[in-house]
Scaffold this motif. Structure first.
Motif, PDB file in Angstrom:
ATOM      1  N   PHE A  18       0.841  -1.201   0.000  1.00 26.36           N
ATOM      2  CA  PHE A  18       0.000   0.000   0.000  1.00 26.36           C
ATOM      3  C   PHE A  18       0.878   1.254   0.000  1.00 26.36           C
ATOM      4  O   PHE A  18       0.615   2.203  -0.747  1.00 26.36           O
ATOM      5  N   GLU A  19       1.903   1.245   0.841  1.00 23.04           N
ATOM      6  CA  GLU A  19       2.817   2.392   0.906  1.00 23.04           C
ATOM      7  C   GLU A  19       3.460   2.652  -0.451  1.00 23.04           C
ATOM      8  O   GLU A  19       3.563   3.804  -0.896  1.00 23.04           O
ATOM      9  N   LYS A  20       3.873   1.586  -1.128  1.00 21.23           N
ATOM     10  CA  LYS A  20       4.501   1.728  -2.437  1.00 21.23           C
ATOM     11  C   LYS A  20       3.524   2.331  -3.447  1.00 21.23           C
ATOM     12  O   LYS A  20       3.889   3.219  -4.242  1.00 21.23           O
ATOM     13  N   GLU A  21       2.274   1.870  -3.397  1.00 22.74           N
ATOM     14  CA  GLU A  21       1.278   2.375  -4.351  1.00 22.74           C
ATOM     15  C   GLU A  21       0.931   3.838  -4.086  1.00 22.74           C
ATOM     16  O   GLU A  21       0.862   4.642  -5.017  1.00 22.74           O
ATOM     17  N   ILE A  22       0.724   4.185  -2.827  1.00 28.18           N
ATOM     18  CA  ILE A  22       0.285   5.553  -2.525  1.00 28.18           C
ATOM     19  C   ILE A  22       1.425   6.547  -2.742  1.00 28.18           C
ATOM     20  O   ILE A  22       1.201   7.661  -3.233  1.00 28.18           O
ATOM     21  N   THR A  23       2.654   6.161  -2.407  1.00 31.57           N
ATOM     22  CA  THR A  23       3.774   7.079  -2.659  1.00 31.57           C
ATOM     23  C   THR A  23       3.994   7.249  -4.162  1.00 31.57           C
ATOM     24  O   THR A  23       4.349   8.331  -4.623  1.00 31.57           O
ATOM     25  N   GLY A  24       3.741   6.188  -4.925  1.00 32.10           N
ATOM     26  CA  GLY A  24       3.835   6.291  -6.375  1.00 32.10           C
ATOM     27  C   GLY A  24       2.818   7.276  -6.934  1.00 32.10           C
ATOM     28  O   GLY A  24       3.114   8.059  -7.839  1.00 32.10           O
ATOM     29  N   ILE A  25       1.611   7.261  -6.378  1.00 36.26           N
ATOM     30  CA  ILE A  25       0.562   8.194  -6.807  1.00 36.26           C
ATOM     31  C   ILE A  25       0.954   9.629  -6.471  1.00 36.26           C
ATOM     32  O   ILE A  25       0.818  10.539  -7.295  1.00 36.26           O
ATOM     33  N   LEU A  26       1.454   9.844  -5.259  1.00 37.07           N
ATOM     34  CA  LEU A  26       1.857  11.191  -4.845  1.00 37.07           C
ATOM     35  C   LEU A  26       2.936  11.749  -5.766  1.00 37.07           C
ATOM     36  O   LEU A  26       2.925  12.944  -6.106  1.00 37.07           O
ATOM     37  N   GLN A  27       3.872  10.887  -6.165  1.00 39.86           N
ATOM     38  CA  GLN A  27       4.947  11.345  -7.047  1.00 39.86           C
ATOM     39  C   GLN A  27       4.464  11.522  -8.487  1.00 39.86           C
ATOM     40  O   GLN A  27       4.771  12.505  -9.147  1.00 39.86           O
ATOM     41  N   GLN A  28       3.689  10.551  -8.965  1.00 35.24           N
ATOM     42  CA  GLN A  28       3.197  10.607 -10.347  1.00 35.24           C
ATOM     43  C   GLN A  28       2.314  11.833 -10.579  1.00 35.24           C
ATOM     44  O   GLN A  28       2.402  12.491 -11.618  1.00 35.24           O
ATOM     45  N   LEU A  66      10.886  10.087  -2.975  1.00 30.25           N
ATOM     46  CA  LEU A  66      10.306   8.927  -2.288  1.00 30.25           C
ATOM     47  C   LEU A  66      10.255   9.164  -0.782  1.00 30.25           C
ATOM     48  O   LEU A  66       9.271   8.847  -0.114  1.00 30.25           O
ATOM     49  N   GLU A  67      11.323   9.763  -0.251  1.00 32.11           N
ATOM     50  CA  GLU A  67      11.388  10.018   1.195  1.00 32.11           C
ATOM     51  C   GLU A  67      10.297  10.995   1.640  1.00 32.11           C
ATOM     52  O   GLU A  67       9.625  10.767   2.652  1.00 32.11           O
ATOM     53  N   SER A  68      10.121  12.076   0.879  1.00 35.38           N
ATOM     54  CA  SER A  68       9.100  13.050   1.262  1.00 35.38           C
ATOM     55  C   SER A  68       7.699  12.490   1.093  1.00 35.38           C
ATOM     56  O   SER A  68       6.793  12.793   1.872  1.00 35.38           O
ATOM     57  N   ALA A  69       7.493  11.642   0.069  1.00 35.88           N
ATOM     58  CA  ALA A  69       6.185  11.011  -0.120  1.00 35.88           C
ATOM     59  C   ALA A  69       5.876  10.057   1.029  1.00 35.88           C
ATOM     60  O   ALA A  69       4.755  10.022   1.551  1.00 35.88           O
TER      61      ALA A  69
END
Length: 219
Positions: A122-132, A141-144
């Motif tokens: 879940f963390e990987k998916e949501i941080t990917g969305i925040l960055q994308q 990645l760290e800030s996300a």
């Protein structure tokens, strides 16, 4: 409590005790009020709805200030509280804070109920969305990840998101939560999940949510 015009009141500012910002304070007949929320001139209905909700339903002592270009809602506060007061957030800050708290609550539920492996996915998916989607203050990645792991009260400052960012996050969070939990029960516990917010700010967010299409998802 009161509907007032600009000429009826005196407005000043005080230095926030912990942040580099000025906090607006309204003075009326020896009483002191702090800013809760600001609305555009076209949002008279929304402003009065919040004011009535706070005064009639919650018994709060509040002022609704009518100005040519805007409306604002102010809550009564004692002078001795001002130095310790946490100040107030703008409408977009309130929406940002609430969305981060919901994000963190869903993440913790996934970790508690589904385990560390699912929480990591879940963390990987949501941080990917925040960055994308290029969310401000979430480009790395760290800030996300900090949006998931750092309590908002411990953040140096809230990210400068716009309403569109909040909408995107809540839509994606609902979609992911439904996938991970297999149902939508996680989205029906707003009051419980937002207990860390001041009551007035929680009401501002819920009022905004109920007026948007997201209100049908998050209840």
């Amino acid at each position: 409590m009161f509907i007032l015009k600009r000429q009826d009141v005196e407005i000043s500012t005080i230095q926030h005790p912990t942040r580099d910002q000025q906090v607006p304070i309204l003075h009326y007949q020896g009483q002191t009020f702090r800013l809760i929320s600001v609305f555009k001139g076209s949002q008279e209905v929304e402003a009065k709805a919040l004011w009535r909700s706070l005064t009639d339903n919650r018994g709060k002592a509040c002022v609704l200030l009518e100005e040519p270009e805007r409306y604002s809602v102010w809550g009564k506060i004692r002078l001795e509280q001002l130095e310790a007061d946490t100040g107030s957030h703008s409408n977009t800050d309130i929406l940002t804070l609430a969305s981060i708290l919901l994000l963190q609550a869903v993440y913790l539920d996934i970790e508690d109920l589904l385990g560390n492996r699912q929480a990591s996915l879940f963390e990987k998916e949501i941080t990917g969305i925040l960055q994308q989607k290029q969310f401000p203050q979430a480009s790395s990645l760290e800030s996300a990840k900090s949006m998931i792991t750092v309590e908002p009260s411990q953040m140096p400052k809230l990210p400068t998101w716009q309403e569109t960012h909040v909408i995107i996050l809540l839509e994606e969070l609902y979609r992911l939560g439904k996938t991970y939990f297999g149902d939508t029960n996680f989205a029906h516990q707003l009051e419980e999940r937002l207990q860390d917010m001041p009551e007035e700010e929680r009401l501002v967010f819920i009022g905004w949510l109920n007026q948007s299409l997201l209100g049908k998802l998050w209840q």
